[in-house]
Structures are given as structure tokens and as C-alpha cells.
Scaffold this motif. Structure first.
Motif, PDB file in Angstrom:
ATOM      1  N   LYS A 223       0.834  -1.201   0.000  1.00 36.36           N
ATOM      2  CA  LYS A 223       0.000   0.000   0.000  1.00 36.36           C
ATOM      3  C   LYS A 223       0.872   1.255   0.000  1.00 36.36           C
ATOM      4  O   LYS A 223       0.575   2.234  -0.695  1.00 36.36           O
ATOM      5  CB  LYS A 223      -0.908  -0.013   1.230  1.00 36.36           C
TER       6      LYS A 223
ATOM      7  N   ARG B  73      -1.605   0.847  -9.754  1.00 34.84           N
ATOM      8  CA  ARG B  73      -2.461   0.869  -8.566  1.00 34.84           C
ATOM      9  C   ARG B  73      -3.712   0.035  -8.783  1.00 34.84           C
ATOM     10  O   ARG B  73      -4.090  -0.784  -7.941  1.00 34.84           O
ATOM     11  CB  ARG B  73      -2.873   2.319  -8.249  1.00 34.84           C
TER      12      ARG B  73
ATOM     13  N   LYS C 182     -11.629   3.332  -2.440  1.00 34.71           N
ATOM     14  CA  LYS C 182     -10.764   4.125  -3.317  1.00 34.71           C
ATOM     15  C   LYS C 182     -10.944   3.794  -4.799  1.00 34.71           C
ATOM     16  O   LYS C 182     -10.382   4.470  -5.653  1.00 34.71           O
ATOM     17  CB  LYS C 182      -9.305   3.924  -2.929  1.00 34.71           C
TER      18      LYS C 182
ATOM     19  N   GLU D   5       0.953   4.182  -2.996  1.00 36.04           N
ATOM     20  CA  GLU D   5       0.484   5.526  -2.673  1.00 36.04           C
ATOM     21  C   GLU D   5       1.558   6.589  -2.882  1.00 36.04           C
ATOM     22  O   GLU D   5       1.397   7.740  -2.484  1.00 36.04           O
ATOM     23  CB  GLU D   5      -0.020   5.570  -1.227  1.00 36.04           C
TER      24      GLU D   5
END
Length: 337
Positions: free
Chosen positions: A233, A248, A277, A237
Motif C-alpha cells: 500500500k 495501482r 478508493k 500511494e
């Protein structure tokens, strides 16, 4: 004795110069031929790109006041050429044809760029080869009709800039250590080569971490799996990496599938976070596509994509939403100029 091969008359400096297709070839000439120059004052010390000749020259001038004066001279010359032939492509049938072909080449080079930003070197090279073949037809028309235009020189320059990228990628001295050094140098960050190498680095890192996560799940090592998911993660990011959104999307879906049936509260919380998300990632991809169309002058498609992004935007008041709204507004302002 001074080398005499590849010499042409340069209208910028107004005397004959050696011309090289790529920067690496010019630099290799400096590296291996300095001893052949009789006059030490004329030994080349650096290379530079010439927009007039559409290639690279070498010079004995160090970076400084004299080289700056030469650059200012070239800028004035180019301005004079542009003002003299600004309407050439607009007023003739051949000019309109060349203008159309240049637009097609710009779109093809954008496809090359997009493939590089996905980390796809071979398919990007195929698009560059297509652009190169298209440009040959422009040169043929230009020679046949005996006209030149700055737009042709600019088009040639853009193709050469991508050829330089592939020359460097094919250079055996540009190994893994050299790539790491290149990525660490901040002045390279705006270049397409840096973006390509960064995307490849992120993708390779994610593939390694995900493989380890699959092994951890198979061995019921949920603590290790939790740690690897947090690490993945963090990698996904990262900010300021153009082209990372497709990575992603790919790995968020993989991670979600991997951990959805795991009896671990922190992993389940992460799965929900990833699901939340998805919509924002879809909006980001839409804005990137809108940006790409704006870069090649297709404002209608850009406008339609911005409308789509606005319709998709949630209203939860998060920081991510504020950033995305700002990007939408910036693209609209650029489009309306």
C-alpha cells in the motif's frame, strides 16, 4: 588531424559542423576522438542539440558566457526563420498535407509516451518506428517542393528526443546500477526516461511483494501477510509518478482478492479501504486521459472526460476529493486558454 566525417553547414553558427543522430553518438565521438585534434583549443568538450540541423553537434566551448551568447544567437536566428516562414504550411496544398501528417505524428508519439509510462518498452518502440516512417514522407515532400518550416524541425526534434531514450536504454553501460543513479538525480524527474524507469521499478517491486504475499497466505502466515500488504500500500500511494495509476488499479484488485477471506481485522479494514478508493482511482484515470487529449490539442474529448469526472466525484469532503477538484479546474482553465 581533425576528423572530417559527417560535416554539414549549420545555419545557426554559420559554418560547417559535425552532425550526429543522437546525443550518445556525439558523446562517444568526444570520448574516443579527442586525441585526433591538432589544436588543443579546438578539442570538443561537450555536445548540444541543434534545432536547425535536427541533430547533435560537439563544441570546444565550455558552459559559460561564450556558450550563452551562442545560444542567444541561435534563438534570434530561429525567431527570424519562424517569422519568415510562419505561414508556409497554411497557404499551400503541400503545407496543409505536411501539417496534417505532423499532427498524426504527434498523436503517434503520444501513444509511444503512454506505452513508456506503462513500462512497455517494446510496444513504445513500435510506435516510435511508426512515427519515424511517417516523418520520412514529410521529408520527401519537403525536398521535392523545396520548402522548410520550423514545424518540421520541431517534429524531427521530438522524434529524436525519443530515439535518444531508446539509445540509452539499449546502451550496455546503462545497467541496473546506472539506472539507480539516474533515478536519484532530481534534475531527471521531468523526463520521459525517468518516468519510464520509475514505473518499471514500482511494477517490479509490486510483483516481488505480491509474490511474497501469496506465499505468506499459502503458509497461513497472516502476520507476514499483513506486513506485506501495508508495504504494498505504501508503494502504491507514492506521489508524483506519472503512469502509476494503472499499476495501482491492477494490484489493488489483486490485493483485495487475496485478503478478502482472511480472518484478520486489519486486513479486512484494508480491503474496505481499497474498495472505497476504487471510485477515486477511476476518476484519476479519467483525468489522466483528459490531460493526454489536451496535450495533443483534442479539446472536445478533454471536455467530455472532464464532465464524466465531475459526474463521478463523490461528496464526502475528503482531502483526496479536494485535490481532484483542483485538478479538474486546472485542466478546464488550460483548455479554455
Amino acid at each position: 588531424m581533425k576528423p572530417v566525417n559527417n560535416r554539414i553547414y549549420c545555419i545557426g553558427c554559420r559554418h560547417t559542423k559535425m552532425l550526429f543522430e543522437t546525443e550518445s553518438k556525439a558523446n562517444n565521438f568526444i570520448k574516443f576522438n579527442a586525441s585526433y585534434f591538432d589544436d588543443d583549443r579546438k578539442v570538443p568538450v561537450r555536445s548540444y542539440y541543434c534545432a536547425f540541423c535536427g541533430g547533435w553537434h560537439v563544441t570546444s566551448l565550455e558552459e559559460g558566457e561564450q556558450s550563452k551568447a551562442s545560444e542567444e544567437r541561435d534563438a534570434l536566428m530561429m525567431k527570424a526563420v519562424e517569422s519568415h516562414s510562419k505561414s508556409t504550411l497554411k497557404l499551400t496544398t503541400e503545407g496543409q498535407d505536411v501539417k496534417s501528417r505532423i499532427s498524426q505524428i504527434a498523436q503517434t508519439l503520444e501513444k509511444c509516451r503512454q506505452e513508456l509510462l506503462k513500462g512497455h518498452q517494446s510496444s513504445a518502440k513500435e510506435w516510435l518506428d511508426v512515427a519515424g516512417r511517417m516523418f520520412l514522407s514529410i521529408e520527401a515532400i519537403s525536398m521535392q517542393k523545396n520548402f522548410q518550416n520550423p514545424a518540421i524541425a520541431t517534429c524531427r526534434s521530438k522524434i529524436l528526443s525519443y530515439e535518444v531514450i531508446f539509445d540509452q536504454l539499449d546502451d550496455p553501460t546503462f545497467d541496473e546500477d546506472a539506472k539507480k543513479i539516474y533515478l536519484q538525480e532530481s534534475n531527471n524527474k521531468k523526463g520521459v526516461l525517468w518516468k519510464f524507469l520509475k514505473v518499471v521499478e514500482v511494477k517490479e517491486t509490486m510483483e516481488r511483494l505480491f509474490s511474497e504475499a501469496v506465499e505468506a497466505k499459502s503458509g497461513n502466515d497472516y502476520e507476514r501477510l499483513d506486513s506485506l500488504c501495508v508495504e504494498m500500500k505504501t508503494v502504491l500511494e507514492q506521489k508524483g509518478i506519472e503512469g502509476i495509476s494503472s499499476i495501482r488499479k491492477e494490484f489493488n484488485e489483486k490485493i483485495e482478492k487475496l485478503i478478502k477471506d482472511i480472518p484478520n481485522r486489519s486486513l479486512k479494514k484494508m480491503a474496505l479501504s481499497l474498495q472505497d478508493k476504487k471510485l477515486l482511482l477511476s476518476i484519476i484515470e479519467t483525468l489522466e486521459e483528459a490531460h493526454n487529449f489536451l496535450e495533443i490539442g483534442q479539446t472536445d474529448k478533454c471536455s467530455n472526460l472532464l464532465k464524466t469526472a465531475e459526474c463521478l466525484m463523490p461528496d464526502n469532503g475528503t482531502d483526496e476529493e479536494t485535490i481532484l477538484w483542483a485538478q479538474i479546474n486546472q485542466l478546464r482553465e488550460r483548455m479554455e486558454k
